[in-house]
Enzyme design. Structure first.
Site, PDB file in Angstrom:
ATOM      1  N   SER A  88     -50.650 -27.426  47.176  1.00  0.00           N
ATOM      2  CA  SER A  88     -50.646 -27.021  48.578  1.00  0.00           C
ATOM      3  C   SER A  88     -51.599 -25.858  48.803  1.00  0.00           C
ATOM      4  CB  SER A  88     -49.232 -26.610  49.008  1.00  0.00           C
ATOM      5  OG  SER A  88     -49.247 -26.067  50.319  1.00  0.00           O
TER       6      SER A  88
ATOM      7  N   ARG B 237     -40.640 -34.195  57.998  1.00  0.00           N
ATOM      8  CA  ARG B 237     -39.412 -33.499  58.373  1.00  0.00           C
ATOM      9  C   ARG B 237     -39.376 -32.052  57.883  1.00  0.00           C
ATOM     10  NH1 ARG B 237     -34.297 -35.068  54.526  1.00  0.00           N
ATOM     11  NH2 ARG B 237     -35.379 -35.081  52.523  1.00  0.00           N
TER      12      ARG B 237
ATOM     13  N   ALA C 135     -49.102 -32.757  56.710  1.00  0.00           N
ATOM     14  CA  ALA C 135     -48.658 -33.823  57.607  1.00  0.00           C
ATOM     15  C   ALA C 135     -47.387 -33.382  58.314  1.00  0.00           C
ATOM     16  CB  ALA C 135     -48.402 -35.117  56.828  1.00  0.00           C
TER      17      ALA C 135
ATOM     18  N   ASP D 107     -36.588 -42.513  45.647  1.00  0.00           N
ATOM     19  CA  ASP D 107     -36.077 -41.479  46.551  1.00  0.00           C
ATOM     20  C   ASP D 107     -34.576 -41.346  46.353  1.00  0.00           C
ATOM     21  OD1 ASP D 107     -35.343 -39.883  49.004  1.00  0.00           O
ATOM     22  OD2 ASP D 107     -37.471 -40.184  49.387  1.00  0.00           O
TER      23      ASP D 107
ATOM     24  N   LEU E 178     -44.717 -38.550  53.766  1.00  0.00           N
ATOM     25  CA  LEU E 178     -45.909 -38.861  52.990  1.00  0.00           C
ATOM     26  C   LEU E 178     -45.656 -39.943  51.950  1.00  0.00           C
ATOM     27  CD1 LEU E 178     -47.201 -35.212  52.529  1.00  0.00           C
ATOM     28  CD2 LEU E 178     -48.507 -37.054  53.614  1.00  0.00           C
TER      29      LEU E 178
ATOM     30  N   ASN F 129     -44.845 -36.954  44.269  1.00  0.00           N
ATOM     31  CA  ASN F 129     -44.796 -36.531  45.664  1.00  0.00           C
ATOM     32  C   ASN F 129     -43.502 -35.825  46.033  1.00  0.00           C
ATOM     33  OD1 ASN F 129     -45.427 -36.796  48.703  1.00  0.00           O
ATOM     34  ND2 ASN F 129     -43.531 -37.963  48.493  1.00  0.00           N
TER      35      ASN F 129
ATOM     36  N   LYS G  49     -45.852 -25.450  43.607  1.00  0.00           N
ATOM     37  CA  LYS G  49     -47.082 -26.184  43.912  1.00  0.00           C
ATOM     38  C   LYS G  49     -48.238 -25.744  43.010  1.00  0.00           C
ATOM     39  CE  LYS G  49     -45.443 -28.895  46.998  1.00  0.00           C
ATOM     40  NZ  LYS G  49     -45.194 -30.301  46.603  1.00  0.00           N
TER      41      LYS G  49
ATOM     42  N   TYR H 113     -41.546 -22.207  46.651  1.00  0.00           N
ATOM     43  CA  TYR H 113     -42.370 -23.372  46.987  1.00  0.00           C
ATOM     44  C   TYR H 113     -43.785 -23.205  46.437  1.00  0.00           C
ATOM     45  CZ  TYR H 113     -45.065 -26.645  49.868  1.00  0.00           C
ATOM     46  OH  TYR H 113     -45.913 -27.629  50.301  1.00  0.00           O
ATOM     47  N   SER H 114     -44.372 -22.039  46.665  1.00  0.00           N
ATOM     48  CA  SER H 114     -45.744 -21.798  46.215  1.00  0.00           C
ATOM     49  C   SER H 114     -45.850 -21.815  44.698  1.00  0.00           C
ATOM     50  CB  SER H 114     -46.251 -20.458  46.766  1.00  0.00           C
ATOM     51  OG  SER H 114     -46.345 -20.501  48.170  1.00  0.00           O
TER      52      SER H 114
END
Length: 275
Positions: A150, A201, A198, A37, A18, A99, A170, A166-167
């Site tokens: 998310s 990876r 999307a 990055d 993304l 991002n 986000k 993760y949640s």
């Protein structure tokens, strides 16, 4: 037409997926892009500057303007350094797209193993990067932040087991977006969030070619980051060419008066409460 001529745009995690699509989209519309990055692996370890350099090379080959930044955003000093790199190179910073992120699947009983790494990249990094950029935008009376949330974190129907850290990260970005939207609006600084899907990876389900491409999400981020966007504090869902607003709504509710009620009374009138 939406353009970014004379604007500097920082995209974190822009070496792949993304972020790479965002960097190309901004550069194609005239932005000077800071391609950040650290080049870490899927587990957040290691580092490879060639990842960001490759995208910078692609942008320049297409006639765009870009420089690379390689900091691992695990410390507030590194986050500040990325912002300072943007200002040193272009003399300004108009847009920040938060991002960079990780996805690590672990059952709740084991989630502590990844908690620090996930917190660092999903919560601390967007906070410190955005906090460092805020006074720069404030001086110019203009700025745009795009945070990344998310649907997995926002809805029981959309979530998956094994994504506690993760949640949490986000939803933290949702909270950051709301606060930056509130504090920035009087200074011409708007903040919104993208909720993307999307086939990158870190995506674990099967997707047909062309079904869930990062380039299908990028127009939403470009719009939210543009001067023409006057929205503030919204979440835009984007997947496979479909865009939708994701909302938290306050219901009509029920007024029980000032005297404390019993849980049974609450249960009896639950249909009213839930309206």
């Amino acid at each position: 037409m939406i353009r970014f001529d004379g604007r500097a745009v920082l995209v974190t995690g822009a070496g792949r997926g993304l972020g790479r699509a965002y960097a190309h989209a901004f550069a194609a519309r005239g932005a000077a892009v800071i391609v950040h990055d650290a080049g870490v692996g899927r587990d957040g370890q290691g580092g490879d500057p060639a990842v960001a350099d490759a995208v910078v090379g692609e942008v320049r080959a297409s006639g765009g303007t870009a420089v690379a930044a390689y900091e691992n955003l695990s410390s507030d000093d590194a986050c500040l350094a990325v912002v300072e790199r943007a200002v040193a190179e272009y003399g300004r910073l108009d847009v920040v797209v938060n991002n960079a992120g990780l996805v690590i699947y672990e059952p709740i009983e084991e989630a502590k193993r990844s908690w620090e790494a996930m917190r660092s990249v999903q919560i601390d990094a967007p906070f410190h990067v955005s906090r460092a950029a805020f006074p720069i935008m404030k001086r110019e009376r203009y700025g745009r932040f795009v945070f990344t949330t998310s649907g997995i974190a926002m809805s029981l129907d959309d979530t998956r087991p094994g994504l506690a850290a993760y949640s949490a990260g986000k939803m933290a970005q949702f909270g950051l977006m709301v606060v930056f939207a509130a504090e920035g609006r009087e200074h011409g600084i708007l903040s919104n969030a993208i909720s993307p899907v999307a086939a990158t990876r870190v995506y674990t389900r099967h997707a047909e070619p062309g079904e869930l491409e990062p380039e299908q999400v990028a127009p939403g981020v470009v719009f939210l980051a543009s001067e023409g966007c006057t929205l503030n504090g919204v979440v835009l869902g984007a997947a496979g060419g479909r865009f939708e607003l994701r909302r938290w709504q306050r219901g009509e509710g029920a007024d029980f008066g000032r005297e404390p009620v019993t849980p049974e009374q609450l249960a009896e009138r639950w249909e009213q409460v839930a309206r």
